[in-house]
Design an enzyme around this catalytic site. Sequence first.
Site, PDB file in Angstrom:
ATOM      1  CD  GLU A   1      -0.764   6.315  -5.237  1.00 18.10           C
ATOM      2  OE1 GLU A   1      -1.315   6.091  -4.286  1.00 18.10           O
ATOM      3  OE2 GLU A   1      -0.546   7.530  -5.603  1.00 18.10           O
TER       4      GLU A   1
ATOM      5  CB  CYS B   1      -2.867   6.387 -11.825  1.00 18.27           C
ATOM      6  SG  CYS B   1      -2.020   7.583 -13.054  1.00 18.27           S
TER       7      CYS B   1
ATOM      8  CG  HIS C   1       0.171   9.039  -8.902  1.00 16.89           C
ATOM      9  ND1 HIS C   1      -0.992   8.479  -7.983  1.00 16.89           N
ATOM     10  CD2 HIS C   1      -0.386   9.399 -10.018  1.00 16.89           C
ATOM     11  CE1 HIS C   1      -1.922   8.282  -8.691  1.00 16.89           C
ATOM     12  NE2 HIS C   1      -1.567   8.961 -10.198  1.00 16.89           N
TER      13      HIS C   1
END
Length: 211
Positions: free
Chosen positions: A79, A143, A165
Amino acid sequence: MTILCTGYEPFGDHETNPSGAVARELDGATVSGNDVVGDVLPVVLGDAGGRVRALIDEHDPSAVVATGLAAGRSAVSVERVAVNVADTAGTPDNDGNDPVDDRIDPDGRDGYLATLPVRRTVEACLDAGVPARVSNTAGTHLCNDVLYETLAALDGTGVPAGFVHLPATPEQAARKAGDDAAARGGSVTPSLPLDLQTDAVRIAFETALDA
Ligand code: PCA
């Protein structure tokens, strides 16, 4: 020196969560000469961020890689960004909280960029045979929340931090496919074995620490 890896407990309709398994697997391991502290976070808004801040205070880590399940994604996703939004989009957290359009921190910045070398982590995963992609959204569930809280806690410290992830495991994908008749055909949830998921997180630390 210590590095911190977090995962989550199961949530929603997932009976297991590979991210928690990865954090437990790496707990006590050594990566690039650093001792890994692995911890499994609650999927509860407020509690998860509080716990990660407490872990950072306690261990003063030299890198942080938080992980979570993104069932449906076909590759490890590194991410790039956390946004100041809490919106569980119809999958309540494990305490039943189901915010819509909330802010994580009403006084906080709109967002933070991950401080891990995102693109190079993906390239290192691909070199190691682990399917991976840069992701430009961590969503607005737990998250994103933990990535936001982690980056806020470490802002200005120079400690690399980010979020990976993880896809479902083959076991999860098979269990879900088993909910429908086998003759139904069609696609099943994409998956990646747990050992490759663990490799990806190890590579994320190595790439950050060896930079
Ligand atoms: N995945 C969710 C929250 C917990 C987890 O493992 C997410 O992607 O936000």
